[in-house]
Design a protein around this motif. Sequence first.
Motif, PDB file in Angstrom:
ATOM      1  N   THR A  52     -43.693  27.256  20.098  1.00  0.00           N
ATOM      2  CA  THR A  52     -43.469  28.471  19.567  1.00  0.00           C
ATOM      3  C   THR A  52     -44.002  29.034  21.111  1.00  0.00           C
ATOM      4  O   THR A  52     -44.280  30.242  21.642  1.00  0.00           O
ATOM      5  N   ASN A  53     -44.322  28.115  22.353  1.00  0.00           N
ATOM      6  CA  ASN A  53     -44.115  28.194  23.764  1.00  0.00           C
ATOM      7  C   ASN A  53     -43.222  28.422  24.441  1.00  0.00           C
ATOM      8  O   ASN A  53     -42.047  28.615  23.660  1.00  0.00           O
ATOM      9  N   GLY A  54     -43.221  29.005  25.369  1.00  0.00           N
ATOM     10  CA  GLY A  54     -41.936  29.074  26.492  1.00  0.00           C
ATOM     11  C   GLY A  54     -41.340  30.496  26.639  1.00  0.00           C
ATOM     12  O   GLY A  54     -42.032  31.583  26.157  1.00  0.00           O
ATOM     13  N   ALA A  55     -40.707  31.236  27.594  1.00  0.00           N
ATOM     14  CA  ALA A  55     -40.130  32.379  27.788  1.00  0.00           C
ATOM     15  C   ALA A  55     -38.990  32.515  26.796  1.00  0.00           C
ATOM     16  O   ALA A  55     -37.648  31.967  27.155  1.00  0.00           O
ATOM     17  N   PRO A  56     -38.600  33.650  26.366  1.00  0.00           N
ATOM     18  CA  PRO A  56     -37.141  34.805  26.278  1.00  0.00           C
ATOM     19  C   PRO A  56     -35.798  34.159  27.349  1.00  0.00           C
ATOM     20  O   PRO A  56     -35.887  33.896  28.092  1.00  0.00           O
ATOM     21  N   ILE A  57     -34.827  33.505  26.550  1.00  0.00           N
ATOM     22  CA  ILE A  57     -33.307  32.945  26.552  1.00  0.00           C
ATOM     23  C   ILE A  57     -32.801  34.310  26.476  1.00  0.00           C
ATOM     24  O   ILE A  57     -32.655  34.235  25.037  1.00  0.00           O
ATOM     25  N   PRO A  58     -31.704  34.895  27.478  1.00  0.00           N
ATOM     26  CA  PRO A  58     -30.765  35.909  26.949  1.00  0.00           C
ATOM     27  C   PRO A  58     -29.778  34.708  26.324  1.00  0.00           C
ATOM     28  O   PRO A  58     -29.313  33.401  26.949  1.00  0.00           O
ATOM     29  N   GLY A  59     -29.114  34.996  25.212  1.00  0.00           N
ATOM     30  CA  GLY A  59     -28.007  35.253  25.268  1.00  0.00           C
ATOM     31  C   GLY A  59     -27.191  34.052  23.985  1.00  0.00           C
ATOM     32  O   GLY A  59     -26.700  32.807  23.650  1.00  0.00           O
ATOM     33  N   VAL A  60     -29.061  33.592  23.410  1.00  0.00           N
ATOM     34  CA  VAL A  60     -29.065  32.371  22.488  1.00  0.00           C
ATOM     35  C   VAL A  60     -29.939  32.591  21.235  1.00  0.00           C
ATOM     36  O   VAL A  60     -30.325  31.745  20.105  1.00  0.00           O
ATOM     37  N   ASN A  61     -29.431  34.335  20.346  1.00  0.00           N
ATOM     38  CA  ASN A  61     -30.675  34.545  19.846  1.00  0.00           C
ATOM     39  C   ASN A  61     -31.535  33.703  20.095  1.00  0.00           C
ATOM     40  O   ASN A  61     -32.687  32.950  18.991  1.00  0.00           O
ATOM     41  N   ASP A  62     -32.503  34.517  20.726  1.00  0.00           N
ATOM     42  CA  ASP A  62     -33.946  33.925  20.537  1.00  0.00           C
ATOM     43  C   ASP A  62     -35.290  34.116  19.827  1.00  0.00           C
ATOM     44  O   ASP A  62     -35.207  35.412  19.305  1.00  0.00           O
ATOM     45  N   VAL A  63     -35.304  33.397  19.193  1.00  0.00           N
ATOM     46  CA  VAL A  63     -36.959  33.415  18.359  1.00  0.00           C
ATOM     47  C   VAL A  63     -37.368  34.691  18.848  1.00  0.00           C
ATOM     48  O   VAL A  63     -38.467  35.469  17.933  1.00  0.00           O
ATOM     49  N   ARG A  64     -38.190  34.969  19.968  1.00  0.00           N
ATOM     50  CA  ARG A  64     -39.305  35.395  20.741  1.00  0.00           C
ATOM     51  C   ARG A  64     -39.175  37.320  20.631  1.00  0.00           C
ATOM     52  O   ARG A  64     -39.331  37.716  19.627  1.00  0.00           O
ATOM     53  N   LEU A  65     -37.551  37.354  20.522  1.00  0.00           N
ATOM     54  CA  LEU A  65     -36.747  38.521  20.566  1.00  0.00           C
ATOM     55  C   LEU A  65     -36.872  38.965  19.410  1.00  0.00           C
ATOM     56  O   LEU A  65     -36.547  39.928  18.874  1.00  0.00           O
ATOM     57  N   ARG A  66     -36.306  38.332  18.395  1.00  0.00           N
ATOM     58  CA  ARG A  66     -36.047  37.883  16.915  1.00  0.00           C
ATOM     59  C   ARG A  66     -37.784  38.231  16.276  1.00  0.00           C
ATOM     60  O   ARG A  66     -37.639  39.787  15.823  1.00  0.00           O
ATOM     61  N   ILE A  67     -38.066  38.267  16.665  1.00  0.00           N
ATOM     62  CA  ILE A  67     -39.861  38.315  15.995  1.00  0.00           C
ATOM     63  C   ILE A  67     -40.369  39.770  16.587  1.00  0.00           C
ATOM     64  O   ILE A  67     -40.703  40.650  15.683  1.00  0.00           O
ATOM     65  N   ALA A  68     -39.955  39.504  17.720  1.00  0.00           N
ATOM     66  CA  ALA A  68     -40.737  41.538  17.851  1.00  0.00           C
ATOM     67  C   ALA A  68     -40.130  41.851  17.874  1.00  0.00           C
ATOM     68  O   ALA A  68     -40.206  43.458  17.356  1.00  0.00           O
ATOM     69  N   ASP A  69     -38.471  41.909  17.628  1.00  0.00           N
ATOM     70  CA  ASP A  69     -37.798  43.291  16.343  1.00  0.00           C
ATOM     71  C   ASP A  69     -38.161  43.174  15.209  1.00  0.00           C
ATOM     72  O   ASP A  69     -38.095  44.534  14.809  1.00  0.00           O
ATOM     73  N   ARG A  70     -38.537  42.793  14.660  1.00  0.00           N
ATOM     74  CA  ARG A  70     -38.865  42.260  12.964  1.00  0.00           C
ATOM     75  C   ARG A  70     -40.267  43.347  13.082  1.00  0.00           C
ATOM     76  O   ARG A  70     -40.325  43.945  12.947  1.00  0.00           O
ATOM     77  N   ILE A  71     -40.354  43.040  13.878  1.00  0.00           N
ATOM     78  CA  ILE A  71     -42.763  43.594  14.178  1.00  0.00           C
ATOM     79  C   ILE A  71     -42.734  45.041  13.882  1.00  0.00           C
ATOM     80  O   ILE A  71     -42.639  45.853  13.568  1.00  0.00           O
ATOM     81  N   ALA A  72     -41.112  45.213  15.360  1.00  0.00           N
ATOM     82  CA  ALA A  72     -41.245  46.967  15.068  1.00  0.00           C
ATOM     83  C   ALA A  72     -41.098  47.419  13.792  1.00  0.00           C
ATOM     84  O   ALA A  72     -40.426  49.460  13.310  1.00  0.00           O
ATOM     85  N   ALA A  73     -39.872  47.278  13.261  1.00  0.00           N
ATOM     86  CA  ALA A  73     -38.844  47.325  12.019  1.00  0.00           C
ATOM     87  C   ALA A  73     -39.368  47.440  11.134  1.00  0.00           C
ATOM     88  O   ALA A  73     -39.996  48.228  10.193  1.00  0.00           O
ATOM     89  N   GLN A  74     -40.802  46.417  10.783  1.00  0.00           N
ATOM     90  CA  GLN A  74     -41.757  46.772   9.603  1.00  0.00           C
ATOM     91  C   GLN A  74     -42.875  47.936   9.912  1.00  0.00           C
ATOM     92  O   GLN A  74     -43.308  48.497   9.107  1.00  0.00           O
ATOM     93  N   ILE A  75     -43.309  48.096  11.185  1.00  0.00           N
ATOM     94  CA  ILE A  75     -44.118  49.410  11.304  1.00  0.00           C
ATOM     95  C   ILE A  75     -43.415  50.036  11.341  1.00  0.00           C
ATOM     96  O   ILE A  75     -43.828  51.655  10.471  1.00  0.00           O
ATOM     97  N   PHE A  76     -41.971  50.425  11.638  1.00  0.00           N
ATOM     98  CA  PHE A  76     -41.589  51.962  11.314  1.00  0.00           C
ATOM     99  C   PHE A  76     -41.319  51.649  10.222  1.00  0.00           C
ATOM    100  O   PHE A  76     -40.284  53.456   9.769  1.00  0.00           O
ATOM    101  N   ALA A  77     -41.117  50.772   9.072  1.00  0.00           N
ATOM    102  CA  ALA A  77     -40.936  50.846   7.755  1.00  0.00           C
ATOM    103  C   ALA A  77     -42.116  51.387   7.093  1.00  0.00           C
ATOM    104  O   ALA A  77     -42.211  51.915   6.170  1.00  0.00           O
ATOM    105  N   LYS A  78     -42.911  52.008   7.581  1.00  0.00           N
ATOM    106  CA  LYS A  78     -44.844  51.865   6.973  1.00  0.00           C
ATOM    107  C   LYS A  78     -43.815  53.576   6.066  1.00  0.00           C
ATOM    108  O   LYS A  78     -43.499  54.325   6.884  1.00  0.00           O
TER     109      LYS A  78
END
Length: 619
Positions: A593-619
């Motif tokens: 789970t450590n490390g910095a986000p990497i461009p162009g590789v479907n990075d898990v950290r960027l995926r989770i960030a978007d899922r969190i926002a999606a959940q919040i705006f589905a309230k």
Amino acid sequence: MKIALIGAGPRNLMALERLVCWGISTNYSANVEILLFDPFGIGGRVWNPDQNHELKMNSLAEKITLFTDQSIEMAGPVHEGPSLLDWALANGRSFIEEHQYHHQKLLLNELANLNKHSYSSRALFGIYQQWFYEQIINHLPDNFSVTLRPEWVTNVKKDAQQYTVITQDAAYNVDVVSAALGEGNNPLSKEERQLQDFAAAHQLKYVPIAYPAEMDVDDVAASDHVIIRGLGLSFIDYLAELTERRGGTFHRDEHGNLTYTRSGDEPTIYASSRRGLPYHARGLDQKAVGETFPRYFLSDQYVDDLVRQHQVISGEEFINRIQWDVELTYYVTLAQNSYPEIDLTAFEADLAASTKGFKKILDNYGIAAKDRLNWEEWKNPIPKDVNDAASFTQFIKTYLQQDVGLANEGNSTAPFTSAIEKLRELRTNIRKVVTYRLISADDYVEQVLKHFNSLNSFLAVGPPAFRIEQILALIKSGILTLIGPDMRVETSDDQFMTYSNRLADHQQYFGNVLIEGRLPQPNAANNTNPLVNNLLQQGLARIFTLQLRDGSSYQTGALDVTDDTAELIDQNGNVVSHFFVWGLPTEKRHWLTNGAPIPGVNDVRLRIADRIAAQIFAK
């Protein structure tokens, strides 16, 4: 809607950006008040812009980002932006000059020499995060507000409708919480307490396990003898603090070999670990951003099918598929370099079609025995006839030089280096297998936690090649001694003493300073973070526990969260809606789970960030 982001490092900065993008794309009209908590400010503890400039990142500046791109599996809008390198070259100088950072001259000099093969200072990545934050703030919709609060969050309480975020100074009612807590601290073990007490009683110095940038070693004198336990990335940080930062210089001789010139302020250093070897050097990166080798055995399609079908495979098959993908890259690159008579397309296709190992195929294509990949040698490179201090010293010099040579051959043209790069490229799919529990709990503990993780760290989580060159130069200069595998640390009279339990002569080395050169292990069940402890104590969180076949249970030390949305799970197994926890506190529930986000590789950290926002705006 009120949202609390606890931690102002990369994860919650990405979450903040995603929240704004989602708000804009959904035409969200209600007011959104975001409170961003971090006593260290933007960038958090690890990326403090004013930390010592000798501390470097472990990833290329070109391959670090906080922005989404078309590779990300997400529902939200893509918001592309510059990588750390692109930003540094285009905007870095003006931004740094405007903000007057502590190491201004060093930072500007770094920018002047930065290129696609550069590893940035950690301070520079912290500044990139501050620029990223300012970009968000400068483009907020009218209904959004963001307030940075430099406060420690010590607890979060939940009632029927809201959460109360409690700091040392105040309490705040919010509707949503995202906690990205980063590096933690563990209480001292029994052995560590004994060593600390011994140091206090004998006027010695003991440096416990901690983040190196926060530890003071300036009082270590040139006459001191320092023992460092650990040869990972923290060890390298301490080496930089005790040598280069004290005025010593590295330069190349007429043969191109790196040498070290003393400043006279360096102590004598003895170091080792259980394996007795530093992590392998990262290879010269020959690949474009987003470029990867084909994945055949642990492919995207294969893993996504397992997830969709909720199908579990054996741990043995999981490890085999990782190894087959690594081996395939090794052999195709080997054939390209050393077997010009082989039809590479046919060879790769034959390897990719095999699910029973490669021996017969390698025999058919005439791959010599000396060229065969040997996993046991990769796990344990020290020959059995290296059995005393003198032979180990000779071995380690040759080994480190060879490691640098292999790394510099490149990660798309050299067999070993390309194979290790493939291991890194499998991370996204390895993470999915762990997150969605596609192997049994027993196999996860035995195959992954007890064996694979250690080997993966040794092979694929190492430092840039120049750091291994520096280790070798420091050995040759007489400042550093690597003492051998199976390191033991004891006390003797009024000193610390260390030796290699593997080497027959048990050569002893004495020191008046002992540094635990390791980072704290992520362990929510045994840590000093009051927020984590309070969440567990009140039952709002629980430890992710695996039920094994023999009826026993295995506590991972990770906070339990949902597979897809990273929402906390309470002591009764219920989802704590809109309380998100991600990053290091979930290590072992998720993987690496450590490390910095990497461009162009479907990075898990960027995926989770978007899922969190999606959940919040589905309230």
